[in-house]
Motif scaffolding. Structure first.
Motif, PDB file in Angstrom:
ATOM      1  N   CYS A   1      -2.320   0.215   2.039  1.00  0.00           N
ATOM      2  CA  CYS A   1      -1.692   0.868   3.184  1.00  0.00           C
ATOM      3  C   CYS A   1      -0.222   0.462   3.300  1.00  0.00           C
ATOM      4  CB  CYS A   1      -2.434   0.503   4.471  1.00  0.00           C
ATOM      5  SG  CYS A   1      -1.680   1.223   5.944  1.00  0.00           S
ATOM      6  N   PRO A   2       0.702   1.413   3.074  1.00  0.00           N
ATOM      7  CA  PRO A   2       2.125   1.085   3.174  1.00  0.00           C
ATOM      8  C   PRO A   2       2.540   0.654   4.585  1.00  0.00           C
ATOM      9  CG  PRO A   2       1.819   3.211   2.103  1.00  0.00           C
ATOM     10  CD  PRO A   2       0.491   2.797   2.660  1.00  0.00           C
ATOM     11  N   ALA A   3       1.769   1.077   5.577  1.00  0.00           N
ATOM     12  CA  ALA A   3       2.089   0.743   6.966  1.00  0.00           C
ATOM     13  C   ALA A   3       1.393  -0.536   7.439  1.00  0.00           C
ATOM     14  CB  ALA A   3       1.700   1.906   7.879  1.00  0.00           C
ATOM     15  N   ASN A   4       0.619  -1.152   6.563  1.00  0.00           N
ATOM     16  CA  ASN A   4      -0.137  -2.364   6.929  1.00  0.00           C
ATOM     17  C   ASN A   4      -0.929  -2.163   8.216  1.00  0.00           C
ATOM     18  OD1 ASN A   4       0.796  -3.980   4.709  1.00  0.00           O
ATOM     19  ND2 ASN A   4       2.760  -4.106   5.766  1.00  0.00           N
TER      20      ASN A   4
ATOM     21  N   LYS B   1       1.037   8.669  13.471  1.00  0.00           N
ATOM     22  CA  LYS B   1       2.263   9.403  13.146  1.00  0.00           C
ATOM     23  C   LYS B   1       2.841   9.045  11.776  1.00  0.00           C
ATOM     24  CE  LYS B   1       4.750  11.259  16.226  1.00  0.00           C
ATOM     25  NZ  LYS B   1       4.890  12.300  17.176  1.00  0.00           N
ATOM     26  N   CYS B   2       2.108   8.270  10.991  1.00  0.00           N
ATOM     27  CA  CYS B   2       2.496   7.991   9.604  1.00  0.00           C
ATOM     28  C   CYS B   2       1.485   8.665   8.676  1.00  0.00           C
ATOM     29  CB  CYS B   2       2.532   6.489   9.339  1.00  0.00           C
ATOM     30  SG  CYS B   2       3.877   5.634  10.188  1.00  0.00           S
ATOM     31  N   LYS B   3       0.245   8.253   8.823  1.00  0.00           N
ATOM     32  CA  LYS B   3      -0.892   8.802   8.082  1.00  0.00           C
ATOM     33  C   LYS B   3      -0.665   8.831   6.571  1.00  0.00           C
ATOM     34  CE  LYS B   3      -2.803  13.047   8.231  1.00  0.00           C
ATOM     35  NZ  LYS B   3      -3.437  14.260   8.759  1.00  0.00           N
ATOM     36  N   TYR B   4      -0.303   7.675   6.053  1.00  0.00           N
ATOM     37  CA  TYR B   4      -0.292   7.535   4.598  1.00  0.00           C
ATOM     38  C   TYR B   4      -1.754   7.597   4.158  1.00  0.00           C
ATOM     39  CZ  TYR B   4       4.466   5.730   5.172  1.00  0.00           C
ATOM     40  OH  TYR B   4       5.791   5.582   5.476  1.00  0.00           O
TER      41      TYR B   4
END
Length: 104
Positions: free
Chosen positions: A47-50, A8-11
């Protein structure tokens, strides 16, 4: 291995730095094809979401994502260029237990 926090982020910052184009794209998640990945780890810090880990460093409790990446990489299309993240990515970043929200 792309893990739970990508859902639900998919950077797609990771895609841009991958030298072997081993990322595959689903509706709300990215995966890495384990047979194509050369373990260079360039994607991990991007990855901004790590959400990306080397296979031997996948956090406890997320080992199922190793197999999930392999399974979905065989059916999803390859992605080689950065795209915008999902519209509500910032709201979902860091939320736990998102596997139930994975769209195949």
């Amino acid at each position: 291995v792309v893990t739970d926090n990508c859902i639900k982020c998919k950077y797609t910052d990771c895609v841009e730095v991958c030298p072997v184009d081993c990322f595959y794209e689903g509706p709300n998640f990215l995966v890495i094809h384990p047979d194509e990945c050369i373990d260079c780890a360039l994607c991990e810090p991007e990855c901004p979401a790590n959400a990306i880990f080397s296979e031997d460093e996948v956090p406890a409790g997320m080992e199922n994502f190793i197999e999930l990446n392999a399974e979905l990489a065989d059916i999803w299309p390859n992605i080689t260029e950065k795209k915008d993240a999902l519209p509500d990515a910032e709201e979902w970043d860091g939320k736990e237990g998102k596997l139930k929200d994975l769209e195949r």
